[in-house]
Motif scaffolding. Structure first.
Motif, short mmCIF file in Angstrom:
data_model
loop_
_atom_site.label_atom_id
_atom_site.label_comp_id
_atom_site.label_asym_id
_atom_site.label_seq_id
_atom_site.Cartn_x
_atom_site.Cartn_y
_atom_site.Cartn_z
N GLU A 138 0.84 -1.34 -0.09
CA GLU A 138 -0.04 0.10 -0.15
C GLU A 138 0.90 1.30 -0.03
N ILE A 139 1.94 1.17 0.59
CA ILE A 139 2.92 2.33 0.72
C ILE A 139 3.43 2.59 -0.44
N LYS A 140 3.96 1.42 -1.00
CA LYS A 140 4.44 1.75 -2.43
C LYS A 140 3.76 2.27 -3.35
N LYS A 141 2.38 1.94 -3.47
CA LYS A 141 1.40 2.38 -4.36
C LYS A 141 1.10 3.77 -4.11
N ARG A 142 1.23 4.16 -2.88
CA ARG A 142 0.78 5.70 -2.64
C ARG A 142 2.25 6.58 -2.87
#
Length: 384
Positions: A138-142
């Motif tokens: 999720e952090i990579k996507k954000r």
């Protein structure tokens, strides 16, 4: 590789240990080293080597000193020293083989600045570690969305959290230098953690992401290959491969590492081979080399005036002709040598079945019904 308790379950996750490929026996880890000295005892008076090899996310491995003499085994989850706080990893190698690996990686085993192993990870350490690992996607996507909004020419390929959750390392690839100072500020504000940016090459990106190669197996870089040697188009030329970028390039966009695997064998075979640019002087004219087959030791030559007609010559025959040319002697023609090679050819395949043919079903069937009807007609009787 996989251990007996890690058979594939739902969604590709291991059915046994539920550790997503990092099982306790270390059988399905990437770049695993087999400890072939595990069943051997040390000589009397010799102390066990006090360094261990610890693997973190993907293929990152580091060496740590076991200063407290903890009883560690392969597969143990340990808390290790980091620049700030602590990290959590899995022990992949212990004992004397660690010394060999350190020598291979050019790490000094007596270095006093080598980081330490704090302790075996507690359940609280493991819970925090797993919680951070679950947030990485999720952090990579954000973070990618933030980088796109700032119009930065870079690709964020992977995120790795430190074991205590206080820091995250973002791995990225880029063609040119990138000013990501504003990106770090925005990500630190959005995620509430310390940010470290680390640029990697395209081969390292493929190593971290993994995948299936054109051979149908997992990528070598993500399973066992540890050093990335330079691969040039000369490797393909020596092996007489067509310089097709789509076939020679791997998933990283660079030339495939496997082009170097058989290169030494080709170079060894080419030592006693005549040069590709060698010319044969004959009474019929000058002949040029058009093609060569290294392992069949065959070269094809054609005359300058007739380039469409090729003549197959053996390597020894070409060397013999070149030696005669050095002594200002010309042979009559290439056809003499080519005719000898044609006479020596033998059939290398025979039909062992004998009666079967690949085209036996292509033969048209004879219409026997009409013939049968014609023969079954009654003959006319004569009352004569």
């Amino acid at each position: 590789m996989a251990c007996s308790s890690c058979s594939t379950g739902k969604d590709g996750q291991p059915r046994g240990c539920k550790n997503n490929g990092t099982c306790g026996t270390d059988g399905c880890n990437k770049l695993t080293v087999f400890d072939w000295l595990a069943n051997m005892s040390l000589p009397n008076g010799q102390k066990p080597f006090d360094c261990v090899e610890v693997r973190f996310k993907n293929s990152r491995k580091e060496f740590f000193r076991n200063v407290d003499g903890l009883s560690l085994g392969i597969g143990d989850v340990v808390a290790t020293q980091a620049k700030s706080g602590h990290d959590v990893g899995i022990v992949t190698l212990i004992g004397e083989l660690v010394r060999v690996q350190m020598k291979k990686k050019k790490v000094d085993p007596v270095d006093k600045n080598l980081p330490k192993v704090y302790r075996k990870a507690s359940q609280r350490d493991i819970d925090i570690w797993q919680k951070c690992r679950n947030k990485e996607e999720e952090i990579k996507k954000r973070s990618r969305e933030i980088a796109i909004s700032l119009k930065l020419q870079m690709k964020l390929s992977d995120v790795e959290f430190q074991g205590d959750g206080s820091k995250a390392t973002f791995y990225y690839t880029a063609e040119d230098r990138v000013d990501f100072r504003q990106l770090i500020k925005d990500m630190a504000k959005a995620f509430g953690i310390r940010i470290e940016m680390r640029q990697i090459g395209y081969r390292q990106e493929a190593q971290r992401l993994g995948g299936i190669g054109s051979c149908g197996r997992e990528l070598c870089c993500s399973t066992w290959l540890t050093d990335f040697r330079s691969v040039s188009t000369a490797s393909a030329r020596y092996q007489q491969l067509a310089l097709n970028p789509q076939k020679l390039a791997g998933q990283c966009g660079k030339l495939k590492c496997c082009l170097n695997y058989e290169l030494d064998m080709y170079l060894e075979a080419l030592k006693n081979f005549p040069p590709q640019e060698s010319k044969l002087q004959t009474k019929k004219g000058i002949a040029f080399c058009q093609k060569s087959d290294i392992f069949k030791e065959t070269l094809w030559y054609s005359y300058k005036d007739d380039p469409a007609t090729w003549h197959a010559l053996k390597k020894d025959q070409v060397l013999e002709i070149l030696e005669l040319n050095k002594n200002n002697t010309r042979i009559a023609s290439l056809e003499e040598y080519a005719q000898e090679n044609m006479d020596d050819e033998k059939m290398v395949f025979e039909n062992v079945v004998g009666q079967d043919s690949l085209t036996r079903f292509d033969r048209p069937k004879k219409n026997r019904r009409k013939k049968k009807k014609r023969n079954s007609k009654p003959k006319a009787s004569s009352n004569g």
